[in-house]
Design a protein around this motif. Structure first.
Motif, PDB file in Angstrom:
ATOM      1  N   ALA A 108       0.813  -1.220   0.000  1.00 19.11           N
ATOM      2  CA  ALA A 108       0.000   0.000   0.000  1.00 19.11           C
ATOM      3  C   ALA A 108       0.845   1.267   0.000  1.00 19.11           C
ATOM      4  O   ALA A 108       0.372   2.327  -0.427  1.00 19.11           O
ATOM      5  CB  ALA A 108      -0.933   0.006   1.209  1.00 19.11           C
ATOM      6  N   ASN A 109       2.095   1.178   0.460  1.00 17.42           N
ATOM      7  CA  ASN A 109       2.957   2.360   0.629  1.00 17.42           C
ATOM      8  C   ASN A 109       4.371   2.106   0.109  1.00 17.42           C
ATOM      9  O   ASN A 109       5.340   2.237   0.866  1.00 17.42           O
ATOM     10  CB  ASN A 109       3.035   2.720   2.125  1.00 17.42           C
ATOM     11  CG  ASN A 109       1.692   2.969   2.738  1.00 17.42           C
ATOM     12  OD1 ASN A 109       1.095   4.007   2.532  1.00 17.42           O
ATOM     13  ND2 ASN A 109       1.191   1.999   3.485  1.00 17.42           N
ATOM     14  N   PRO A 110       4.544   1.761  -1.155  1.00 16.79           N
ATOM     15  CA  PRO A 110       5.882   1.369  -1.620  1.00 16.79           C
ATOM     16  C   PRO A 110       6.942   2.470  -1.496  1.00 16.79           C
ATOM     17  O   PRO A 110       8.084   2.176  -1.109  1.00 16.79           O
ATOM     18  CB  PRO A 110       5.665   0.955  -3.074  1.00 16.79           C
ATOM     19  CG  PRO A 110       4.365   1.565  -3.472  1.00 16.79           C
ATOM     20  CD  PRO A 110       3.551   1.663  -2.225  1.00 16.79           C
ATOM     21  N   ASP A 111       6.602   3.707  -1.795  1.00 18.55           N
ATOM     22  CA  ASP A 111       7.603   4.774  -1.671  1.00 18.55           C
ATOM     23  C   ASP A 111       7.991   4.993  -0.212  1.00 18.55           C
ATOM     24  O   ASP A 111       9.168   5.174   0.116  1.00 18.55           O
ATOM     25  CB  ASP A 111       7.074   6.083  -2.269  1.00 18.55           C
ATOM     26  CG  ASP A 111       6.934   6.023  -3.773  1.00 18.55           C
ATOM     27  OD1 ASP A 111       7.593   5.169  -4.413  1.00 18.55           O
ATOM     28  OD2 ASP A 111       6.144   6.823  -4.329  1.00 18.55           O
ATOM     29  N   TRP A 112       7.001   4.970   0.642  1.00 17.84           N
ATOM     30  CA  TRP A 112       7.248   5.147   2.076  1.00 17.84           C
ATOM     31  C   TRP A 112       8.069   3.978   2.612  1.00 17.84           C
ATOM     32  O   TRP A 112       8.995   4.161   3.401  1.00 17.84           O
ATOM     33  CB  TRP A 112       5.919   5.249   2.788  1.00 17.84           C
ATOM     34  CG  TRP A 112       5.918   5.995   4.084  1.00 17.84           C
ATOM     35  CD1 TRP A 112       6.970   6.548   4.738  1.00 17.84           C
ATOM     36  CD2 TRP A 112       4.771   6.255   4.882  1.00 17.84           C
ATOM     37  NE1 TRP A 112       6.555   7.142   5.891  1.00 17.84           N
ATOM     38  CE2 TRP A 112       5.200   6.970   6.006  1.00 17.84           C
ATOM     39  CE3 TRP A 112       3.424   5.944   4.756  1.00 17.84           C
ATOM     40  CZ2 TRP A 112       4.327   7.393   7.007  1.00 17.84           C
ATOM     41  CZ3 TRP A 112       2.562   6.370   5.751  1.00 17.84           C
ATOM     42  CH2 TRP A 112       3.001   7.091   6.857  1.00 17.84           C
ATOM     43  N   ALA A 113       7.746   2.766   2.163  1.00 12.49           N
ATOM     44  CA  ALA A 113       8.492   1.583   2.600  1.00 12.49           C
ATOM     45  C   ALA A 113       9.952   1.667   2.158  1.00 12.49           C
ATOM     46  O   ALA A 113      10.862   1.360   2.937  1.00 12.49           O
ATOM     47  CB  ALA A 113       7.842   0.317   2.049  1.00 12.49           C
ATOM     48  N   ARG A 114      10.192   2.099   0.912  1.00 13.05           N
ATOM     49  CA  ARG A 114      11.574   2.288   0.440  1.00 13.05           C
ATOM     50  C   ARG A 114      12.295   3.291   1.334  1.00 13.05           C
ATOM     51  O   ARG A 114      13.453   3.078   1.716  1.00 13.05           O
ATOM     52  CB  ARG A 114      11.578   2.813  -0.999  1.00 13.05           C
ATOM     53  CG  ARG A 114      11.783   1.771  -2.026  1.00 13.05           C
ATOM     54  CD  ARG A 114      11.899   2.394  -3.434  1.00 13.05           C
ATOM     55  NE  ARG A 114      11.095   1.607  -4.334  1.00 13.05           N
ATOM     56  CZ  ARG A 114       9.816   1.809  -4.610  1.00 13.05           C
ATOM     57  NH1 ARG A 114       9.175   2.834  -4.136  1.00 13.05           N
ATOM     58  NH2 ARG A 114       9.177   0.993  -5.414  1.00 13.05           N
ATOM     59  N   PHE A 115      11.621   4.377   1.633  1.00 14.32           N
ATOM     60  CA  PHE A 115      12.210   5.414   2.491  1.00 14.32           C
ATOM     61  C   PHE A 115      12.578   4.824   3.859  1.00 14.32           C
ATOM     62  O   PHE A 115      13.687   5.031   4.356  1.00 14.32           O
ATOM     63  CB  PHE A 115      11.234   6.583   2.651  1.00 14.32           C
ATOM     64  CG  PHE A 115      11.711   7.616   3.615  1.00 14.32           C
ATOM     65  CD1 PHE A 115      12.600   8.600   3.201  1.00 14.32           C
ATOM     66  CD2 PHE A 115      11.309   7.592   4.938  1.00 14.32           C
ATOM     67  CE1 PHE A 115      13.070   9.545   4.103  1.00 14.32           C
ATOM     68  CE2 PHE A 115      11.773   8.530   5.841  1.00 14.32           C
ATOM     69  CZ  PHE A 115      12.655   9.511   5.422  1.00 14.32           C
ATOM     70  N   VAL A 116      11.657   4.094   4.463  1.00 10.61           N
ATOM     71  CA  VAL A 116      11.905   3.505   5.780  1.00 10.61           C
ATOM     72  C   VAL A 116      13.072   2.518   5.714  1.00 10.61           C
ATOM     73  O   VAL A 116      13.969   2.538   6.567  1.00 10.61           O
ATOM     74  CB  VAL A 116      10.622   2.839   6.325  1.00 10.61           C
ATOM     75  CG1 VAL A 116      10.917   1.944   7.514  1.00 10.61           C
ATOM     76  CG2 VAL A 116       9.583   3.898   6.695  1.00 10.61           C
ATOM     77  N   LEU A 117      13.094   1.671   4.701  1.00 10.05           N
ATOM     78  CA  LEU A 117      14.157   0.669   4.577  1.00 10.05           C
ATOM     79  C   LEU A 117      15.548   1.289   4.456  1.00 10.05           C
ATOM     80  O   LEU A 117      16.525   0.728   4.939  1.00 10.05           O
ATOM     81  CB  LEU A 117      13.904  -0.234   3.372  1.00 10.05           C
ATOM     82  CG  LEU A 117      12.805  -1.271   3.547  1.00 10.05           C
ATOM     83  CD1 LEU A 117      12.486  -1.939   2.217  1.00 10.05           C
ATOM     84  CD2 LEU A 117      13.195  -2.315   4.580  1.00 10.05           C
ATOM     85  N   HIS A 118      15.618   2.454   3.816  1.00 12.16           N
ATOM     86  CA  HIS A 118      16.927   3.050   3.548  1.00 12.16           C
ATOM     87  C   HIS A 118      17.364   4.115   4.560  1.00 12.16           C
ATOM     88  O   HIS A 118      18.490   4.605   4.453  1.00 12.16           O
ATOM     89  CB  HIS A 118      16.944   3.659   2.149  1.00 12.16           C
ATOM     90  CG  HIS A 118      16.782   2.640   1.073  1.00 12.16           C
ATOM     91  ND1 HIS A 118      17.690   1.641   0.845  1.00 12.16           N
ATOM     92  CD2 HIS A 118      15.796   2.445   0.180  1.00 12.16           C
ATOM     93  CE1 HIS A 118      17.283   0.881  -0.140  1.00 12.16           C
ATOM     94  NE2 HIS A 118      16.122   1.328  -0.558  1.00 12.16           N
ATOM     95  N   ASN A 119      16.525   4.456   5.521  1.00 12.31           N
ATOM     96  CA  ASN A 119      16.864   5.587   6.386  1.00 12.31           C
ATOM     97  C   ASN A 119      16.891   5.289   7.880  1.00 12.31           C
ATOM     98  O   ASN A 119      17.018   6.207   8.673  1.00 12.31           O
ATOM     99  CB  ASN A 119      15.921   6.758   6.086  1.00 12.31           C
ATOM    100  CG  ASN A 119      16.263   7.390   4.763  1.00 12.31           C
ATOM    101  OD1 ASN A 119      17.237   8.117   4.639  1.00 12.31           O
ATOM    102  ND2 ASN A 119      15.477   7.066   3.740  1.00 12.31           N
ATOM    103  N   ARG A 120      16.807   4.044   8.258  1.00 15.16           N
ATOM    104  CA  ARG A 120      16.825   3.713   9.684  1.00 15.16           C
ATOM    105  C   ARG A 120      18.118   4.195  10.362  1.00 15.16           C
ATOM    106  O   ARG A 120      18.069   4.835  11.408  1.00 15.16           O
ATOM    107  CB  ARG A 120      16.672   2.211   9.901  1.00 15.16           C
ATOM    108  CG  ARG A 120      16.690   1.859  11.370  1.00 15.16           C
ATOM    109  CD  ARG A 120      16.660   0.374  11.650  1.00 15.16           C
ATOM    110  NE  ARG A 120      16.695   0.171  13.079  1.00 15.16           N
ATOM    111  CZ  ARG A 120      15.751  -0.441  13.750  1.00 15.16           C
ATOM    112  NH1 ARG A 120      14.707  -0.936  13.136  1.00 15.16           N
ATOM    113  NH2 ARG A 120      15.864  -0.575  15.051  1.00 15.16           N
ATOM    114  N   GLY A 121      19.247   3.875   9.783  1.00 18.50           N
ATOM    115  CA  GLY A 121      20.521   4.266  10.385  1.00 18.50           C
ATOM    116  C   GLY A 121      20.643   5.765  10.554  1.00 18.50           C
ATOM    117  O   GLY A 121      21.148   6.251  11.565  1.00 18.50           O
TER     118      GLY A 121
END
Length: 193
Positions: free
Chosen positions: A95-108
């Motif tokens: 439902a949120n692919p762009d948001w999911a990409r953002f979350v996956l790449h920005n945790r650190g």
């Protein structure tokens, strides 16, 4: 992002900019232009660009956590609980692919930033709520014995990897088509006996 407040509009604009230009390629002025917000409004709500990044990240993981926790409240069986971890994850990512990409790449980045303590606290609180639900199943012997942090990795690891590949365009199989299979694999991996 459910509500449409000024803050949400800014976060939606930021996500669009980050998706198109990358986090490093996006300036606060670009977010301001995209959102139509004043610079004062941006600074009032978020403090700076890193604050926008952190808010977007925290809201994303919070939305998934709320989805999962709402389902767990209604779920009584151990198998359904484990499968819910996977199906909620897939549903949110699809439902949120762009948001999911953002979350996956920005945790650190968020962990190392000024909102790192907020992230750690949100994760700790979420973990406690989830742990309380799973505890009774663990005590009833529904799960094979393993450390708690290993349990989470075993359940979420395969779907997380599939989601990363799907989001990166490396998977020809739509993530949603793997939803039930990945849920079944998660259950088979942690159930007792």
């Amino acid at each position: 992002m459910a509500r449409s407040t000024r803050k949400q509009e800014i976060l939606q604009a930021a996500l669009a900019c980050f998706t198109e230009l990358g986090v490093e390629g996006t300036t606060i002025e670009m977010i301001r232009d995209r959102s139509g917000a004043s610079i004062g409004s941006l600074y009032h709500h978020f403090g700076n660009r890193e604050g926008i990044i952190a808010a977007l990240y925290l809201e994303g993981i919070g939305e998934y956590a709320a989805l999962l926790e709402a389902g767990l409240v209604c779920t009584l069986e151990a198998e359904a609980c484990v499968k819910l971890f996977v199906t909620c994850y897939v549903d949110w990512v699809v439902a949120n692919p762009d948001w999911a990409r953002f979350v996956l790449h920005n945790r650190g980045r968020v962990e190392a930033g000024e909102c790192g303590d907020r992230l750690r606290e949100a994760n700790r609180a979420h973990g406690q709520r989830i742990g309380a639900v799973l505890k009774r199943h663990r005590e009833a012997g529904a799960f094979r014995r393993m450390p708690g942090d290993c349990f989470v990795s075993v359940v979420i690891g395969p779907v997380h990897d599939m989601a990363r590949n799907w989001l990166a365009g490396r998977s020809g199989t739509p993530l949603a088509e793997c939803r039930e299979l990945l849920a079944e694999i998660a259950w088979d991996s942690v159930r007792a006996g």
